[in-house]
Design a protein around this motif. Sequence first.
Motif, PDB file in Angstrom:
ATOM      1  N   SER A 124      21.279 -33.804  22.924  1.00 27.39           N
ATOM      2  CA  SER A 124      20.611 -33.826  21.618  1.00 27.39           C
ATOM      3  C   SER A 124      19.493 -34.871  21.600  1.00 27.39           C
ATOM      4  O   SER A 124      18.385 -34.630  21.078  1.00 27.39           O
ATOM      5  CB  SER A 124      21.647 -34.127  20.513  1.00 27.39           C
ATOM      6  N   GLU A 136      16.683 -33.531  23.520  1.00 31.11           N
ATOM      7  CA  GLU A 136      15.924 -32.533  22.756  1.00 31.11           C
ATOM      8  C   GLU A 136      14.930 -33.202  21.826  1.00 31.11           C
ATOM      9  O   GLU A 136      13.776 -32.772  21.709  1.00 31.11           O
ATOM     10  CB  GLU A 136      16.897 -31.655  21.969  1.00 31.11           C
ATOM     11  N   ARG A 137      15.384 -34.288  21.141  1.00 30.92           N
ATOM     12  CA  ARG A 137      14.476 -35.008  20.254  1.00 30.92           C
ATOM     13  C   ARG A 137      13.299 -35.617  21.030  1.00 30.92           C
ATOM     14  O   ARG A 137      12.144 -35.597  20.591  1.00 30.92           O
ATOM     15  CB  ARG A 137      15.244 -36.105  19.504  1.00 30.92           C
ATOM     16  N   LYS A 151      10.823 -32.912  21.813  1.00 33.60           N
ATOM     17  CA  LYS A 151       9.995 -32.579  20.650  1.00 33.60           C
ATOM     18  C   LYS A 151       8.915 -33.636  20.423  1.00 33.60           C
ATOM     19  O   LYS A 151       7.775 -33.323  20.066  1.00 33.60           O
ATOM     20  CB  LYS A 151      10.879 -32.460  19.409  1.00 33.60           C
TER      21      LYS A 151
END
Length: 575
Positions: free
Chosen positions: A495, A498-499, A502
Amino acid sequence: MSEDALPEGAEKTPIGNMAGKLYHKDMIKRIRADLGRMELRHLKWLAILLPMAFLLAVDYVRHFVSWGWFLHTRSGFLVVYSMFLVGVSTFANLIFHLVQRTQDKVKRQNEELTAVSEIAESLGLSLSVNVIMRDALDRVMRLVHADSGAICLLTPDRTELFSETYTGISPRMLERIRRQKLADAPIGTKVVTTGSPVVLSDVLKEGTPSLQEIARREGFGSTMSLPLTTQGRVVGVMALIARRAGTFDDSAARLVSGIANQVATAVERASLFEEGARRTRELAALNELSAALNSSLNLKEIVKAALDRAMELSGMEAGEAWLWDDEAQEMVLLTHSGLFPEAFREITKFKKGEGFPGKVALTGEPVICPDISTEDSFLRAGVKKAGFRLFVCIPLHAKGKVVGAMDLASRESRRFTPRELQLMTAVGNQVGVAMENVLLYQRVQSLAVAEERGRIAREIHDGVAQVLAYVNAKTLTVRRFLDIGDPATARSELSELERAAKDVYADTREAILGLRSTISPRDGFIAALQEYLDKFQQLSGIPVSLTIVPENTSVRLSAEVEIQVIRIIQEALAN
């Protein structure tokens, strides 16, 4: 007159003595000469008194001389009447001879006046120096029955005579008079220094040994050289040549001297007009050249335009431009224009001091060669083979140094005048400055590109590279947790990964937006800034507003400052 002066065989009697005097050829020649020198106003008295004197003399002899009785006889009357007939015939012949000579003289003078009037009229019909000289020379030659002629003008420094107007001159003679030092032309020197004509009625008797030799070779016998004088100074020489000796004399010189002065005045006037027109054309050409040099930042385009203009102004048939490579220390061919490009591209590089371009690079001075066919230092055989003769190499200067060279070539072997050299030097200076500006612009553009690349590298290093390093570390952590059988912690790490991805994506899009942001000269700085803020807000979701105080203020900054302000705002929003 004594009896000894009688013709041989004349009877020494009173009658024979009188007849001898009447028929003596020398006496008749003297009388005719005297009559020829008489003026018409004396003719009337001559026609009255001479017959009266003759009749009175005969009557006196008949009445008062001791042997006069003979004249009263039949034979005497025959003698007297014969004397009357011979005397009247001789007298009439003399009078008519005088009248004929006077008439011929008047006719000749009328023809000369008409010719002078026509020449004077023709001199005012043209403002071309060559046309004026050619027409005047043809008319003067017809007037004085010359077989050949030339008009030679003095150079501005008054050391040489050059001729572009001639008729009936042999090629060998033409080479001698086309351009010669004044010191090597004795007759020309005398005419120029004294301002007086020089007439040689018989060159083989009156000329110098060298001139006599030329006269024998060329086949002429009489010459006349006259000064072309205007405003009290000699500007040239008119030379006339006749094959027959005695064709020219002082009276012909006096007649043509006035015409020569009219020609000099007309030539001076036409020269001033042509000079003014030439200066106007040159200034217009230089202005057009300046506009062409400032219309583009492409080096070959501006040099080609300048080369074409220089060829047009100088009347040359081919030209080329060279660029000085400071690193390689050599001249490099940049572009060619005109005839025989393959011949000129035979050699495309010259080291300093090598060939004409190399000489210009070494000395910074122009190189002028009237005939390259005899010049060993000209290294391109193809150009010689193509028939080129006159070759001029002009340095291109900028900031006191040679930045290139411009070559001009012609197949005509002629003199490249100081005026032409001055004009081409001015063209070369303009081209040199324009070339330096273009090269400077290219260097600035290269530096700007290098600086922008450095900025992008820093942004990638500070942003994307660090995030990628973080992603790499997180990937290793996830793998380790999966290896030890801890999927919950691995998912937590994914997670975060993923951040980070981005964030990298957002930063990359923002960087691309910054690179695409340009300032349009039409819209201006404020419009470009507002457009960037709008796109940034769409991408980031962060509300951004632009406030200008006071409103409708026109912000005017230099191009360099505008782009730096945009970059500062981009960096601030990114942080």
